[in-house]
Write a protein that holds these residues in place. Structure first.
Motif, PDB file in Angstrom:
ATOM      1  N   PRO A 277      -3.397 -10.942  -0.178  1.00  7.82           N
ATOM      2  CA  PRO A 277      -4.643 -10.415  -1.085  1.00  7.82           C
ATOM      3  C   PRO A 277      -4.377  -8.975  -1.038  1.00  7.82           C
ATOM      4  N   PHE A 278      -4.846  -8.150  -1.976  1.00  2.24           N
ATOM      5  CA  PHE A 278      -4.730  -6.759  -1.998  1.00  2.24           C
ATOM      6  C   PHE A 278      -6.136  -5.937  -1.936  1.00  2.24           C
ATOM      7  N   LEU A 279      -5.985  -5.148  -1.439  1.00  4.25           N
ATOM      8  CA  LEU A 279      -7.429  -4.293  -1.369  1.00  4.25           C
ATOM      9  C   LEU A 279      -7.375  -3.596  -2.901  1.00  4.25           C
ATOM     10  N   MET A 280      -6.334  -3.409  -3.551  1.00  2.00           N
ATOM     11  CA  MET A 280      -6.614  -2.767  -5.034  1.00  2.00           C
ATOM     12  C   MET A 280      -4.818  -2.898  -5.353  1.00  2.00           C
ATOM     13  N   LYS A 281      -4.693  -3.466  -6.708  1.00  2.82           N
ATOM     14  CA  LYS A 281      -3.383  -3.141  -7.189  1.00  2.82           C
ATOM     15  C   LYS A 281      -2.862  -2.060  -7.741  1.00  2.82           C
ATOM     16  N   SER A 282      -1.879  -1.389  -7.345  1.00  3.29           N
ATOM     17  CA  SER A 282      -1.354  -0.295  -7.640  1.00  3.29           C
ATOM     18  C   SER A 282      -0.221  -0.248  -8.666  1.00  3.29           C
ATOM     19  N   SER A 283      -0.085   0.867  -9.370  1.00  2.26           N
ATOM     20  CA  SER A 283       0.961   0.793 -10.370  1.00  2.26           C
ATOM     21  C   SER A 283       2.065   1.846 -10.121  1.00  2.26           C
ATOM     22  N   THR A 284       1.883   2.567  -8.687  1.00  2.00           N
ATOM     23  CA  THR A 284       2.648   3.463  -8.334  1.00  2.00           C
ATOM     24  C   THR A 284       3.290   3.078  -7.148  1.00  2.00           C
ATOM     25  N   ASN A 285       3.391   4.457  -6.135  1.00  2.00           N
ATOM     26  CA  ASN A 285       4.319   4.070  -4.899  1.00  2.00           C
ATOM     27  C   ASN A 285       3.548   3.799  -3.667  1.00  2.00           C
ATOM     28  N   GLN A 286       2.159   3.523  -3.656  1.00  2.00           N
ATOM     29  CA  GLN A 286       1.427   3.270  -2.686  1.00  2.00           C
ATOM     30  C   GLN A 286       0.739   1.553  -2.912  1.00  2.00           C
ATOM     31  N   ILE A 287       1.033   0.629  -1.857  1.00  2.00           N
ATOM     32  CA  ILE A 287       0.691  -0.401  -2.267  1.00  2.00           C
ATOM     33  C   ILE A 287      -0.421  -0.995  -1.005  1.00  2.00           C
ATOM     34  N   PHE A 288      -1.528  -1.496  -1.399  1.00  2.00           N
ATOM     35  CA  PHE A 288      -2.806  -1.677  -0.429  1.00  2.00           C
ATOM     36  C   PHE A 288      -2.685  -3.154  -0.352  1.00  2.00           C
ATOM     37  N   LEU A 289      -2.300  -3.464   0.830  1.00  2.00           N
ATOM     38  CA  LEU A 289      -2.380  -5.165   1.116  1.00  2.00           C
ATOM     39  C   LEU A 289      -3.612  -5.402   2.295  1.00  2.00           C
ATOM     40  N   ASN A 290      -4.145  -6.370   2.043  1.00  2.00           N
ATOM     41  CA  ASN A 290      -5.099  -6.883   3.287  1.00  2.00           C
ATOM     42  C   ASN A 290      -4.203  -7.819   4.061  1.00  2.00           C
ATOM     43  N   LEU A 291      -4.358  -7.498   5.539  1.00  2.00           N
ATOM     44  CA  LEU A 291      -3.581  -8.299   6.477  1.00  2.00           C
ATOM     45  C   LEU A 291      -4.489  -9.215   7.657  1.00  2.00           C
ATOM     46  N   THR A 292      -4.311 -10.198   8.039  1.00  2.00           N
ATOM     47  CA  THR A 292      -4.972 -10.909   9.034  1.00  2.00           C
ATOM     48  C   THR A 292      -4.441 -10.032  10.372  1.00  2.00           C
ATOM     49  N   LEU A 293      -5.440 -10.175  11.194  1.00  2.00           N
ATOM     50  CA  LEU A 293      -4.976  -9.450  12.647  1.00  2.00           C
ATOM     51  C   LEU A 293      -3.848  -9.975  13.395  1.00  2.00           C
ATOM     52  N   GLU A 294      -3.359 -11.197  12.690  1.00  2.00           N
ATOM     53  CA  GLU A 294      -2.044 -11.733  13.232  1.00  2.00           C
ATOM     54  C   GLU A 294      -0.777 -11.240  12.612  1.00  2.00           C
ATOM     55  N   GLN A 295      -1.038 -11.049  11.351  1.00  2.00           N
ATOM     56  CA  GLN A 295       0.019 -10.610  10.610  1.00  2.00           C
ATOM     57  C   GLN A 295       0.162  -9.173  10.765  1.00  2.00           C
ATOM     58  N   TYR A 296      -0.839  -8.427  11.182  1.00  2.00           N
ATOM     59  CA  TYR A 296      -0.868  -6.918  11.390  1.00  2.00           C
ATOM     60  C   TYR A 296       0.106  -6.966  12.719  1.00  2.00           C
ATOM     61  N   ASP A 297      -0.211  -7.517  13.577  1.00  2.00           N
ATOM     62  CA  ASP A 297       0.365  -7.811  14.834  1.00  2.00           C
ATOM     63  C   ASP A 297       1.951  -7.518  14.872  1.00  2.00           C
ATOM     64  N   TYR A 298       2.308  -8.747  14.104  1.00  3.71           N
ATOM     65  CA  TYR A 298       3.764  -8.839  13.945  1.00  3.71           C
ATOM     66  C   TYR A 298       4.287  -7.756  12.933  1.00  3.71           C
ATOM     67  N   LEU A 299       3.777  -7.314  11.979  1.00  5.96           N
ATOM     68  CA  LEU A 299       4.505  -6.192  11.097  1.00  5.96           C
ATOM     69  C   LEU A 299       4.479  -5.141  11.629  1.00  5.96           C
ATOM     70  N   SER A 300       3.203  -4.790  12.287  1.00  7.93           N
ATOM     71  CA  SER A 300       3.348  -3.420  13.153  1.00  7.93           C
ATOM     72  C   SER A 300       4.467  -3.186  14.242  1.00  7.93           C
ATOM     73  N   LYS A 301       5.051  -4.259  14.513  1.00  6.54           N
ATOM     74  CA  LYS A 301       6.160  -4.225  15.336  1.00  6.54           C
ATOM     75  C   LYS A 301       7.457  -3.748  14.500  1.00  6.54           C
ATOM     76  N   MET A 302       7.551  -4.174  13.218  1.00  7.09           N
ATOM     77  CA  MET A 302       8.794  -3.969  12.739  1.00  7.09           C
ATOM     78  C   MET A 302       8.663  -2.678  11.674  1.00  7.09           C
ATOM     79  N   VAL A 303       7.426  -2.615  11.340  1.00  5.37           N
ATOM     80  CA  VAL A 303       7.407  -1.415  10.092  1.00  5.37           C
ATOM     81  C   VAL A 303       6.277  -0.468  10.686  1.00  5.37           C
ATOM     82  N   ASP A 304       6.715   0.682  10.560  1.00  5.13           N
ATOM     83  CA  ASP A 304       5.926   1.995  10.567  1.00  5.13           C
ATOM     84  C   ASP A 304       4.990   2.103   9.102  1.00  5.13           C
ATOM     85  N   PHE A 305       3.766   2.100   9.136  1.00  3.67           N
ATOM     86  CA  PHE A 305       2.830   1.980   8.120  1.00  3.67           C
ATOM     87  C   PHE A 305       1.499   2.458   8.605  1.00  3.67           C
TER      88      PHE A 305
END
Lengths: 345, 345, 345, 345
Positions: A277-305
């Protein structure tokens, strides 16, 4: 770690670095009165042939916004902006610090619409003198949510400003991204619509620097005094000129923006297909995703955002591409998004 | 024409006029260092025995608000107020002109609630440094809609401020009306709850003047420098002292407020019985009625009052009583309301 | 104790007190939009038939100065004043607090001369942009030392301002005293020479109030917004109108000033004959004597007055007459001066 | 053409350029929260072991001065500076624009002395409240005239500040030049004497950047909020960190300053021997010569330099050396000075 935190986390495009190296031992006049600033002005002016403009260079966005606004408003005049506008939210009250109220109207996908301007203006006229006088409309393009104004929206804003005697100012920290998002307008149109705007370098491949463009030359009068007063006139000002020579002498400004958008849009499409799911659809270089807490935990270990905001059971996060984002980086990120998505199941 | 436009449209109560006449030919020290200011301070302090306070006198409300706020905030600190607050709407950006943002939160019947403060503060802490630091909570009591904070609401606001390290400031332009509206608290409580507040004279029977009361004496330090800088230190300062001697030496302040409320409540009750709809029910001296255009046309020929806002098919209007509103005036107004109501039928 | 401390230590002339009493129970529009302000404007305008002016009323001098200056200057523009000017010395940095530098030039008997203006302006043009832009010349008349500008001096200042494109502003806190000091010019001339000035009421027999007169009507545009923003728009604004009706409807303004001057000049002549040295000879209502410490000790027990500055072995003191200074007061003071002088022997 | 116009007319020392090249494609946190800023802080702190300091980096001098002063003063507090101080003369009223008066005292060879501070402070205390409160003493070292404070002078200033409760701030735009001019004090002493100072990079071999050092850590509290508000928090803040890593990791800061001084002193000695008169003798990298008009005509064709001020029959000019001034440049300049001197004969 993959870097998708923002578009101002790496140095500059090679063209600019090369110019810095080549000119380092030369002697230059200070304060933006050098030949590189002059070349940069000529190169930028060439993109807006229908309007004779006045151009100055300032090192960063907040300093640019506050200096423009302070310079053109009388003490009781106010800015109309949307509540997601950069000056409303992320500049530590810099406009108010110059003495001017920012009237914050609700945003629609990061944008302000002409009808809001007119209502706001008329409401203020009712109690005249006892309220501020709304005089300047501030918009960001692309917006803080990665969305972009359409030609029709901008024409309506300009018409509203004309009708009410207001100035229109565009914060172009990410103007490149807007122009390369597939819109049917160019810098030449922007110059006609706005009284003043700036072309962002910092988030578009430069080390630093924003080019302030006054189409309404009355507003440019003695702007350099205000720049100096605000500490916005750089001693080694040619460095800012070099940035914009690098960006504009053969179109790097547009190439960088296009690249940023393409990399981001690949991510958005991929995430969409994965079912994020998206917070908002973007047409440029910023992307706004919604993450579950579990997804966030995983991603934040791999990616700086960056976390954009927190809800009870999910997080909205922002992924941003830059001039230096490679296709390889995007592939790696997509892999991580894929794995994170699997965590749900 | 009947005058129900506001509570600052006539001179002053006879007690004050008498003092002005009696002292006119005496010689006085200037700038609020005279014996009448000192007496007024003593009389006011007597109403708040549990708190040792510091009191200064300023000629009007806007000047008072801006001087207090400018004096106690550091440059990056902001005020939290509700969107109907006087500083948000009707002081021409005077707080922003001192460099500080007013963070406007939605009002509930003119009031700000403790839960809003905490949420607002926490939101700002998320991006620290990039947003203003909310440091002062501004409330009006009675509010701009004639409503009054309950003891519980004020205690909650104080608790929220204590928890978060914020200052609580009360705009008391109509504090008399609040205190005489039947609440279970007094000036003594207000002094305990607020860091700083003011007791309004202008709208409570004085020619002019607001008494600024600092309960938090740290905040009062060198306040007089800021007063002088803002032009808020009156040369003939004893005139302000005289107003508050007149209001407080035998309770005229409270009598006036009570009278204003009673006159207004009679009007509200009468209008209610006639079946008029209300924009909001008030418990003080400002009444907010909705009128049809026909009713408005009739009433506006007989009565001087203010339009609050316009809708498509009706108008909200404000009727205000003052120290000088007589029972006869109220009867006449009620007659007019009766006739106007009949116009509908 | 004899009162010669200042000209703002007593109430108001009977004419004004009478108006206050007569109108106390009437109802009035607020914010200076009432009929008394209108009458006062007409009465004042009648004194300057050659210039159509715009007039507003503000309660005190510091508030007036800062509101005018804030209203008419752009952010980088500065005021030229002499180092003894009221805004330079005794208004707690109120002009700087609005963001503008006061360039202080050395005074000659409290005055600024045209040649200084031109030199100052040209010096600033040399480093353009890196220095403020001097745009407004501020003078006081009569000055803080009781001296008065001559017609020739004022014409030269106006000519310098015309040549350099500067505004000329006169602080007229004691303008009455200047006009009644025997000069060959009138309010009609002042209106022609100045872009903006004010006619002081506070020190000329009013309870409070200064009448701001814009001869340069461009500068008056939206001045009321700035007044409201600065807390300089009084709710019960008709009170200020009443002051100026009282002062101007049959010439009390001029009579009061003349009286103040005459009383002071008697003192100065008497002290001169006694052999007192002077800090400066005045032609208006402020007298600057030098006293030995012994003389001071004696006089300060009998008379309330202000020390102007301290030297090692003597003191300069200021004696001021007011609307309420009687011939009897002057005689008593002269007796004291006589006795004090004898102490030397 | 030989370049002796200023010390900020060329890029940066090779050490810094090298760092920029090496780190250009790395990803960094923004806003000065990166590892290079952290390293730079550690390297600078090592030079002042006796004081635990707080360090932030800002891009230029004017922005640094105004941000520090705005951050630490309350609204009615003022700065004491000498009339040749950079904030007094060449920053377009930037301090006043933050609301604070700069009290300008006469300079002695560009310096302010302790006795002046005490007199100024006491004079202001006499009329308390009606004048600004002098709270911060601002000095430049080396000064705008190339002179340098002695240890004794700085100790006296510190003692005066301690006695009166004032802050001492040093504008160190050319602090390197001061420290390498043969004085018997170091950065460690500066940190003890000053509450806050800055170490100039822009004029000492960096592309840009000033390191703000708070010895008085109370004053540093929330300084970053004010930085952000003033547009003084650079998005790509690590660039500033890199400048100071380059300057401090093996002493380039001191080497550059020493080189600048040596080159300048050779010129001064040579000109002295030729018999040129001086506006002022300097001990650092700025040399102030007086030239006849004929000499000026010749020299200005060969050398790029600045006119300091014009007299009727001669000109004072400034010759400045930089990190990039070579011995060859100096020899060439000396030749020109020789020829120009011969023109007189």
């Amino acid at each position: 770690m993959l870097f998708f935190r923002n578009d101002y986390g790496q140095g500059c495009i090679p063209e600019i670095l090369d110019l810095l190296n080549k000119t380092n031992y030369d002697s230059h006049p200070g304060y933006g009165l050098d030949k590189y600033c002059e070349q940069a002005r000529t190169l930028i002016q060439a993109n807006m042939p229908d309007t004779e403009v006045d151009i100055q260079f300032i090192s960063g966005g907040t300093l640019t916004n506050l200096t423009i606004i302070k310079s053109i408003l009388r003490p009781y005049e106010a800015v109309i902006a949307c509540d997601s506008g950069h000056i409303s939210t992320h500049e530590t009250g810099s406009v108010e610090a110059t003495g001017h109220k920012v009237i914050e109207l609700p945003n629609s996908d990061g944008k302000l619409h002409a009808s809001q301007i007119e209502k706001c203006f008329n409401d203020h006229m009712m109690t005249y003198e006892h309220m501020v006088y709304p005089k300047l409309v501030y918009i960001s393009n692309s917006t803080e949510f990665g969305t972009v104004y359409t030609r029709e929206e901008l024409e309506s804003l300009r018409a509203a400003c004309d009708k009410l005697g207001l100035y229109l100012m565009m914060d172009g920290a990410r103007l490149g991204a807007a122009l390369e998002s597939g819109v049917d307008y160019t810098l030449n149109d922007i110059a006609k619509w706005c009284d003043v705007f700036y072309i962002g370098g910092t988030k578009n491949g430069a080390l630093m620097g924003e080019a302030v463009v006054f189409s309404n030359k009355d507003l440019a009068q003695n702007f350099r005094f205000v720049m100096k007063q605000d500490g916005a006139m750089m001693a080694k000002g040619w460095l800012l000129g070099l940035q914009f020579v690098g960006l504009f002498y053969d179109g790097a400004f547009f190439r960088v923006a296009k690249h940023e958008n393409e990399m981001a849009q690949r991510i958005q499409a991929y995430a969409h297909n994965l079912g994020y799911p998206f917070l908002m659809k973007s047409s440029t270089n910023q992307i706004f995703l919604n993450l579950t807490l579990e997804q966030y935990d995983y991603l934040s270990k791999m990616v700086d955002f960056e976390i954009w905001n927190k809800q009870d059971d999910f997080l909205s996060v922002r992924l941003v591409t830059s001039w230096n984002t490679s296709e390889e980086d995007v592939k790696e990120l997509c892999k991580c998004l894929y794995i994170a998505k699997e965590l749900d199941k």
